[in-house]
Motif scaffolding. Structure first.
Motif, PDB file in Angstrom:
ATOM      1  N   GLU A 174       0.837  -1.226   0.000  1.00 16.83           N
ATOM      2  CA  GLU A 174       0.000   0.000   0.000  1.00 16.83           C
ATOM      3  C   GLU A 174       0.860   1.259   0.000  1.00 16.83           C
ATOM      4  O   GLU A 174       0.552   2.238  -0.675  1.00 16.83           O
ATOM      5  CB  GLU A 174      -0.913   0.012   1.244  1.00 16.83           C
ATOM      6  CG  GLU A 174      -2.163  -0.826   1.044  1.00 16.83           C
ATOM      7  CD  GLU A 174      -2.915  -1.118   2.347  1.00 16.83           C
ATOM      8  OE1 GLU A 174      -3.786  -2.003   2.301  1.00 16.83           O
ATOM      9  OE2 GLU A 174      -2.613  -0.477   3.382  1.00 16.83           O
ATOM     10  N   ALA A 175       1.961   1.202   0.761  1.00 18.10           N
ATOM     11  CA  ALA A 175       2.834   2.379   0.828  1.00 18.10           C
ATOM     12  C   ALA A 175       3.476   2.645  -0.535  1.00 18.10           C
ATOM     13  O   ALA A 175       3.565   3.797  -0.979  1.00 18.10           O
ATOM     14  CB  ALA A 175       3.903   2.181   1.897  1.00 18.10           C
ATOM     15  N   VAL A 176       3.895   1.571  -1.196  1.00 13.88           N
ATOM     16  CA  VAL A 176       4.508   1.730  -2.527  1.00 13.88           C
ATOM     17  C   VAL A 176       3.477   2.305  -3.500  1.00 13.88           C
ATOM     18  O   VAL A 176       3.758   3.249  -4.258  1.00 13.88           O
ATOM     19  CB  VAL A 176       5.035   0.358  -3.052  1.00 13.88           C
ATOM     20  CG1 VAL A 176       5.427   0.453  -4.517  1.00 13.88           C
ATOM     21  CG2 VAL A 176       6.204  -0.128  -2.201  1.00 13.88           C
ATOM     22  N   MET A 177       2.268   1.758  -3.479  1.00 15.58           N
ATOM     23  CA  MET A 177       1.213   2.213  -4.400  1.00 15.58           C
ATOM     24  C   MET A 177       0.855   3.676  -4.120  1.00 15.58           C
ATOM     25  O   MET A 177       0.636   4.462  -5.040  1.00 15.58           O
ATOM     26  CB  MET A 177      -0.046   1.344  -4.268  1.00 15.58           C
ATOM     27  CG  MET A 177       0.148  -0.091  -4.662  1.00 15.58           C
ATOM     28  SD  MET A 177       0.823  -0.278  -6.318  1.00 15.58           S
ATOM     29  CE  MET A 177      -0.637  -0.704  -7.203  1.00 15.58           C
ATOM     30  N   SER A 178       0.785   4.019  -2.838  1.00 22.92           N
ATOM     31  CA  SER A 178       0.419   5.379  -2.476  1.00 22.92           C
ATOM     32  C   SER A 178       1.452   6.380  -3.013  1.00 22.92           C
ATOM     33  O   SER A 178       1.103   7.418  -3.573  1.00 22.92           O
ATOM     34  CB  SER A 178       0.304   5.451  -0.948  1.00 22.92           C
ATOM     35  OG  SER A 178       0.396   6.761  -0.510  1.00 22.92           O
ATOM     36  N   CYS A 179       2.729   6.042  -2.898  1.00 21.12           N
ATOM     37  CA  CYS A 179       3.784   6.945  -3.399  1.00 21.12           C
ATOM     38  C   CYS A 179       3.796   6.972  -4.923  1.00 21.12           C
ATOM     39  O   CYS A 179       3.792   8.033  -5.543  1.00 21.12           O
ATOM     40  CB  CYS A 179       5.170   6.456  -2.968  1.00 21.12           C
ATOM     41  SG  CYS A 179       5.569   6.779  -1.269  1.00 21.12           S
ATOM     42  N   MET A 180       3.850   5.760  -5.536  1.00 25.40           N
ATOM     43  CA  MET A 180       4.220   5.695  -6.953  1.00 25.40           C
ATOM     44  C   MET A 180       3.031   5.667  -7.900  1.00 25.40           C
ATOM     45  O   MET A 180       3.143   6.111  -9.035  1.00 25.40           O
ATOM     46  CB  MET A 180       5.115   4.482  -7.192  1.00 25.40           C
ATOM     47  CG  MET A 180       6.371   4.552  -6.339  1.00 25.40           C
ATOM     48  SD  MET A 180       7.487   3.183  -6.574  1.00 25.40           S
ATOM     49  CE  MET A 180       8.623   3.829  -7.793  1.00 25.40           C
ATOM     50  N   LYS A 181       1.886   5.148  -7.423  1.00 30.15           N
ATOM     51  CA  LYS A 181       0.734   5.074  -8.336  1.00 30.15           C
ATOM     52  C   LYS A 181      -0.219   6.233  -8.058  1.00 30.15           C
ATOM     53  O   LYS A 181      -0.545   7.011  -8.952  1.00 30.15           O
ATOM     54  CB  LYS A 181       0.020   3.726  -8.182  1.00 30.15           C
ATOM     55  CG  LYS A 181      -1.137   3.547  -9.139  1.00 30.15           C
ATOM     56  CD  LYS A 181      -1.457   2.090  -9.370  1.00 30.15           C
ATOM     57  CE  LYS A 181      -2.576   1.910 -10.366  1.00 30.15           C
ATOM     58  NZ  LYS A 181      -3.875   2.306  -9.790  1.00 30.15           N
ATOM     59  N   ASP A 182      -0.635   6.356  -6.779  1.00 32.79           N
ATOM     60  CA  ASP A 182      -1.599   7.419  -6.438  1.00 32.79           C
ATOM     61  C   ASP A 182      -0.923   8.784  -6.335  1.00 32.79           C
ATOM     62  O   ASP A 182      -1.586   9.805  -6.249  1.00 32.79           O
ATOM     63  CB  ASP A 182      -2.304   7.103  -5.108  1.00 32.79           C
ATOM     64  CG  ASP A 182      -2.912   5.706  -5.118  1.00 32.79           C
ATOM     65  OD1 ASP A 182      -3.169   5.206  -6.233  1.00 32.79           O
ATOM     66  OD2 ASP A 182      -3.104   5.112  -4.048  1.00 32.79           O
ATOM     67  N   LYS A 183       0.384   8.793  -6.282  1.00 32.17           N
ATOM     68  CA  LYS A 183       1.173  10.032  -6.208  1.00 32.17           C
ATOM     69  C   LYS A 183       0.713  10.943  -5.069  1.00 32.17           C
ATOM     70  O   LYS A 183       0.560  12.147  -5.230  1.00 32.17           O
ATOM     71  CB  LYS A 183       1.160  10.774  -7.562  1.00 32.17           C
ATOM     72  CG  LYS A 183       1.553   9.910  -8.745  1.00 32.17           C
ATOM     73  CD  LYS A 183       2.293  10.701  -9.796  1.00 32.17           C
ATOM     74  CE  LYS A 183       2.683   9.893 -11.027  1.00 32.17           C
ATOM     75  NZ  LYS A 183       3.469   8.708 -10.778  1.00 32.17           N
ATOM     76  N   THR A 184       0.495  10.313  -3.909  1.00 32.82           N
ATOM     77  CA  THR A 184       0.052  11.043  -2.715  1.00 32.82           C
ATOM     78  C   THR A 184       0.998  12.205  -2.388  1.00 32.82           C
ATOM     79  O   THR A 184       0.573  13.229  -1.871  1.00 32.82           O
ATOM     80  CB  THR A 184      -0.002  10.071  -1.516  1.00 32.82           C
ATOM     81  OG1 THR A 184      -0.771   8.947  -1.929  1.00 32.82           O
ATOM     82  CG2 THR A 184      -0.639  10.685  -0.290  1.00 32.82           C
ATOM     83  N   PHE A 185       2.288  12.000  -2.652  1.00 27.02           N
ATOM     84  CA  PHE A 185       3.258  13.056  -2.322  1.00 27.02           C
ATOM     85  C   PHE A 185       3.778  13.755  -3.579  1.00 27.02           C
ATOM     86  O   PHE A 185       4.841  14.378  -3.554  1.00 27.02           O
ATOM     87  CB  PHE A 185       4.420  12.468  -1.511  1.00 27.02           C
ATOM     88  CG  PHE A 185       3.961  11.667  -0.336  1.00 27.02           C
ATOM     89  CD1 PHE A 185       3.288  12.274   0.715  1.00 27.02           C
ATOM     90  CD2 PHE A 185       4.169  10.294  -0.282  1.00 27.02           C
ATOM     91  CE1 PHE A 185       2.832  11.534   1.797  1.00 27.02           C
ATOM     92  CE2 PHE A 185       3.718   9.542   0.791  1.00 27.02           C
ATOM     93  CZ  PHE A 185       3.047  10.163   1.831  1.00 27.02           C
ATOM     94  N   GLY A 186       3.027  13.638  -4.674  1.00 26.20           N
ATOM     95  CA  GLY A 186       3.431  14.281  -5.928  1.00 26.20           C
ATOM     96  C   GLY A 186       4.804  13.803  -6.371  1.00 26.20           C
ATOM     97  O   GLY A 186       5.117  12.609  -6.256  1.00 26.20           O
ATOM     98  N   LYS A 187       5.634  14.741  -6.823  1.00 27.17           N
ATOM     99  CA  LYS A 187       6.969  14.405  -7.334  1.00 27.17           C
ATOM    100  C   LYS A 187       7.861  13.785  -6.253  1.00 27.17           C
ATOM    101  O   LYS A 187       8.765  13.009  -6.565  1.00 27.17           O
ATOM    102  CB  LYS A 187       7.670  15.677  -7.855  1.00 27.17           C
ATOM    103  CG  LYS A 187       7.238  16.092  -9.252  1.00 27.17           C
ATOM    104  CD  LYS A 187       8.089  17.244  -9.756  1.00 27.17           C
ATOM    105  CE  LYS A 187       9.288  16.818 -10.588  1.00 27.17           C
ATOM    106  NZ  LYS A 187       8.977  16.007 -11.751  1.00 27.17           N
TER     107      LYS A 187
END
Ligand code: AMP
Ligand code: GLY
Length: 417
Positions: free
Chosen positions: A164-177
């Protein structure tokens, strides 16, 4: 001197209070400041991230010296741009600030210069990151490369959380760039220590150590926050560990930054974990910690502004910096709901909290209307008590906290416990 202080939290409140004791500080402006800071500085409605606005204000008001306290303006190059127009600054250049703004840069620096840290791998592709965690042991730590308002780190207990953490960073772009590239790290264990240090790139002087409490609730439960309280000095940080850190971590870090052409001037923050294999770096920050500053600076006996001038002018070695032989306890009083959503605008009743000897109430998220103060943020106040030993400091801090009231006020009851 005409001085500007960039930022508007508890950290900036403690800085404003202490530097305004120095007669060299004739006019102090805070951009944007907050309710508490307005007691020491003229607050100007310019955001800490509005670098063009800050530079224009500095030009228009013949500013001599600037203190850039938060991470965002440092990462955006506020120091470089102010120095370009002749304003001397306390704080690192953009290139040196990358030690915080890119965790990948920091890791590569530590690897190159043999500075102890957790083992890691860098990923820029989701599939590769997911394949790696599928064959790794948990817990495992997933970190967004860039700044993420303190929310970019997940200590995943199992594969599902890691995924979930990987998906949130890289797919959902929760933290943008900031999350385009990630680090996956070995999970270390042991007590955590924060050491803030003044450095001008030649000399490094560590301040009193401290222990932040990042989780929202008692017993280190709940989500990570910006910090809910601090004990200083840190009970686990012995003189022998301090010597080891100086030799293996602090001086090598300063030297590494010099060797890379990124000389660091300002306050370098070492987030350490005391593992069974010795102290290791969890993270660097390029600034005072918040709320660590509210616990550590009240223990400083020497004049803060003189230190800041000496850092800028590379004469830190000439100063003898003294700390009180005392302890401090800082308890953050937050809005109900923080670190998730919360309401603001409630009037704060301070009772007689500030009358308790040794107690200082720093404002983290307040606004002032006349002589009244209202909540305006998640972390509202940082209540610090200094005493001969930690037990007394803690007792006084909680005595003060209990006198303070506002709608939904919430705090941890186990700081340093
Ligand atoms: P940071 O945002 O980098 O301060 O990380 C937040 C928190 O995550 C730290 O204070 C640690 O408690 C935890 N953490 C970060 N990296 C690691 C690691 N490699 N092993 C264990 N815990 C970690
Ligand atoms: N209290 C943690 C930080 O300032 O990053």
């Amino acid at each position: 001197m005409n001085v500007i202080l960039i930022g508007g939290g508890g950290r900036e409140h403690v800085i404003a209070k202490y530097i305004s004791k120095n007669p060299k500080v004739e006019n102090l402006y805070a951009l944007p400041g907050n309710g508490g800071i307005s007691k020491f500085a003229e607050c100007v409605k310019i955001s800490a991230e509005d670098i063009d606005g800050i530079v224009k204000f500095a030009k228009d008001n013949a500013i001599d010296f600037a203190i850039v306290a938060p991470d965002d303006p440092l990462a955006l190059g506020a120091v470089d741009k102010l120095e370009e127009i002749g304003v001397k600054c306390f704080g690192p250049s953009q290139k040196a600030a990358e030690i915080e703004s890119s965790k990948i840069f920091a890791k590569e620096l530590m690897t190159k210069y043999n500075i102890p840290t957790a083992k890691y791998k860098i990923f820029s592709k989701i599939d590769e990151a997911l394949s790696y965690i599928a064959v790794s042991d948990c817990p495992i730590v997933i970190k967004a490369d860039g700044l993420a308002k303190g929310k970019g780190v997940t200590v995943a207990e199992n594969f599902k959380q890691a995924r979930e953490a990987v998906m949130s960073c890289m797919k959902d772009k929760t933290f943008g760039k900031s999350g385009e590239r990630i680090l996956i790290e070995e999970c270390l264990s042991g007590p955590e220590v924060t050491v803030l240090a003044f450095t001008d790139g030649k000399t490094l002087i560590p301040m009193v150590s401290s222990m932040d409490h990042k989780r929202a609730y008692d017993g280190n439960k709940g989500p990570n926050t910006g910090g809910m309280g601090v004990a200083a000095p840190n009970f686990y940080y012995t003189d022998a560990i301090a010597d080891e850190c100086m030799k293996k971590i602090f001086l090598p870090s300063v030297n590494a930054l010099n060797a890379e052409g990124r000389t660091f001037k300002g306050c370098l923050y070492f987030g350490l974990m005391l593992t069974k294999d010795g102290p290791k770096v969890i993270e660097y920050n390029c600034r005072f910690g918040d709320p660590e500053a509210e616990a550590v600076l009240p223990l400083l006996e020497s004049d803060l502004f003189e230190i800041m001038l000496a850092v800028r002018e590379e004469r830190l070695s000439e100063l003898e910096i003294k700390f009180k032989n005392a302890a401090s306890c800082c308890v953050v009083v937050a809005s109900s709901g923080y670190p998730a959503s919360y309401l603001t605008g409630y009037e704060i009743d301070f009772g007689d909290a500030e009358k308790i000897p040794g107690v200082e109430v720093f404002h983290a998220g307040t606004k002032r209307e006349g002589e009244k103060f209202f909540t305006s943020g998640g972390r509202v106040l940082a209540v610090t008590a200094v005493a001969e030993d930690f037990a007394q400091a803690r007792e006084k801090a909680y005595e003060a906290v209990k006198l303070i009231n506002f709608e939904g006020a919430r705090y941890r009851t186990d700081i340093g416990g």
